[in-house]
Design an enzyme around this catalytic site. Structure first.
Site, PDB file in Angstrom:
ATOM      1  N   ALA A 147       0.841  -1.205   0.000  1.00  0.00           N
ATOM      2  CA  ALA A 147       0.000   0.000   0.000  1.00  0.00           C
ATOM      3  C   ALA A 147       0.881   1.262   0.000  1.00  0.00           C
ATOM      4  O   ALA A 147       1.952   1.250   0.601  1.00  0.00           O
ATOM      5  CB  ALA A 147      -0.915  -0.011   1.212  1.00  0.00           C
ATOM      6  N   CYS A 155      12.272   4.422   1.221  1.00  0.00           N
ATOM      7  CA  CYS A 155      12.255   5.855   0.899  1.00  0.00           C
ATOM      8  C   CYS A 155      12.937   6.626   2.026  1.00  0.00           C
ATOM      9  O   CYS A 155      12.392   7.594   2.562  1.00  0.00           O
ATOM     10  CB  CYS A 155      10.836   6.356   0.650  1.00  0.00           C
ATOM     11  SG  CYS A 155       9.673   6.052   2.001  1.00  0.00           S
TER      12      CYS A 155
END
Length: 470
Positions: free
Chosen positions: A278, A392
């Site tokens: 997700a 990230c």
């Protein structure tokens, strides 16, 4: 920074407490929006809440939906600047205050930061910003004793704005000291400063399109970056109103976030696992490329949104809600993409609160979980299969060091070096052959039109049973 301070600094204890009922918002035009902004800032900084969640129409601040579109946009703009320039605003306030404010909830400082963002960085009349901040302080017994202080500090800020900005304008100020020091060590001072400078800009809007990116760039008035991402200036209206949204022609995804899935190569017909999938941008990429995708995530709510996104795009994937450390898929996958939970310091351009609601100790805890997830994912990969591990994060402990430790413990895996031709962005492949994008990557003129999210990705291949590289 000079040791001199503006004279006649207000003190934090010059008024006695007052009591009484709250003042209705309607007495001061514009107060409600600023009040909400100050409250959201407090929940983000002290409650370590994501800004997007606080500004969400359904799940955010309970009074946000009562504002008109103009005031909602104002709240967003104020909070964006209050967070992007938080270090500088704090330094200005330190120059203007004789001593820290002892009010424990932080509400007074939140009011001062919201007003400071307007006075120092926005085209809002200073007098209005001051008067509204004073009214906000006066509406609650907790902050009312500081009305005079708020008034004095903000008037001095307004009167000495240029001087204060010059004294506090160093780029590094808007990054917490521990975080900036880590970037200096990992990337050098010049790169660390360049990254911090990019965090001052509102990010562009990047779209991954299903086909013909050049045509969509022309249709939407954007430009191609990183070879096939359509980059638009920050959209002023609703994203849903852009051409192609209802047709499922594209989805929002930073150019850097689109790179890890590409490192799996040709996935057509392959059984691919997207772990921690997700909100689903990478799942969509893999499905669009013809993979048989199984998307795993621990959050059923986030997977529901992933499924909604796939439905809009006309793409399909098997969706599994599971804790990866406990789940057994009963099959091996040809390829695996593990986008591990991380500190997200690479997304500060888009989520400026990340710089302020992360702690140094968070990195160690996250690194332990990442190592466990990587170990687990490795056991799900078929011989000769490819595993891309990515985060990230700008922190080496969550990227390069994870992969070094994994390869040292797993002789049955090898690194498959990334080629710069695969990224489409110069300078994004490390000496070891991993992908490393930085906020300062993709330099463009003007600077605000460039930049990428910070991502790390390593491509790992499981050797055949005989031990040959294959």
């Amino acid at each position: 920074m000079p040791n001199t301070r503006p004279p006649s600094r207000p003190t934090a204890n010059h008024r006695k407490p007052q009591t009484g009922r709250k003042v209705p918002d309607r007495e001061t035009p514009g107060l409600k929006a600023r009040k909400i902004a100050a409250e959201v800032l407090g929940r983000v900084i002290h409650g370590r809440r994501p800004l997007d969640e606080e500004l969400h129409d359904a799940r955010g601040h309970p009074d946000l939906h009562t504002l008109g579109d103009k005031d909602r946009a104002l709240v967003r703009a104020i909070l964006g600047l209050a967070l992007r320039r938080r270090g500088q605003i704090a330094a200005v306030l330190q120059l203007l205050l004789d001593r820290p404010i002892p009010e424990k909830t932080g509400a007074v400082m939140n009011i001062l930061h919201v007003a400071g963002a307007q006075i120092l960085f926005m085209e809002v009349p200073d007098r209005a910003a001051v008067d509204i901040a004073v009214a906000d302080a006066g509406r609650d017994p907790v902050t009312r004793r500081y009305k005079g202080l708020v008034n004095a500090v903000l008037r001095r800020m307004s009167d000495n704005c240029a001087e204060l900005l010059e004294k506090t304008g160093q780029t590094w100020r808007n990054t917490p000291v521990w975080l900036f020091a880590g970037w200096q060590k990992a990337y050098g001072e010049d790169v660390a400063l360049a990254m911090a400078a990019m965090h001052q800009h509102e990010p562009n809007l990047d779209l991954t399109v299903k086909s013909d990116p050049q045509a969509w760039a022309e249709r939407l008035g954007g430009a191609l970056v990183a070879r096939d991402t359509v980059r638009l200036a920050q959209a002023s209206g609703r994203i849903e109103a852009l051409a192609g949204y209802d047709d499922g022609a594209w989805w929002v995804q930073d150019a850097a976030a689109s790179l890890p899935a590409k490192l799996l190569g040709d996935v057509a017909g392959k059984h691919v696992a997207d772990l921690c999938a997700a909100p689903g941008g990478k799942t969509a990429q893999l499905a669009q490329a013809g993979a048989k995708v199984t998307a795993f995530d621990i959050s059923k709510k986030r997977l529901a949104r992933l499924s909604e996104n796939l439905e809009r795009l006309g793409l399909a994937a098997e969706v599994v809600a599971a804790d990866l450390l406990e789940h057994d898929p009963n099959t091996l996958f040809d390829a695996i993409l593990l986008d591990a939970p991380c500190s997200a310091t690479g997304t500060i351009r888009r989520h400026p609160e990340v710089a302020w609601n992360r702690r140094k100790e968070d990195i160690d805890a996250l690194a332990e979980r990442q190592a466990a997830l990587l170990e687990r994912a490795a056991g799900w990969l078929a011989p000769d299969g490819t595993l891309v591990y990515c985060t990230c994060s700008l922190e080496p402990a969550e990227g390069e060091k994870q992969v070094e430790a994994f390869l040292a413990a797993h002789p049955d895996f090898r690194r498959a070096p990334v080629l710069e031709t695969e990224t489409g962005v110069p300078g994004t492949v490390t000496d070891a052959g991993d992908l490393r994008t930085l906020p300062s990557s993709l330099a463009r003129d003007p600077a605000a039109s460039g930049g990428l999210d910070g991502f790390f990705a390593a491509r790992l291949v499981r050797r055949t049973a005989t031990g040959a590289d294959g």
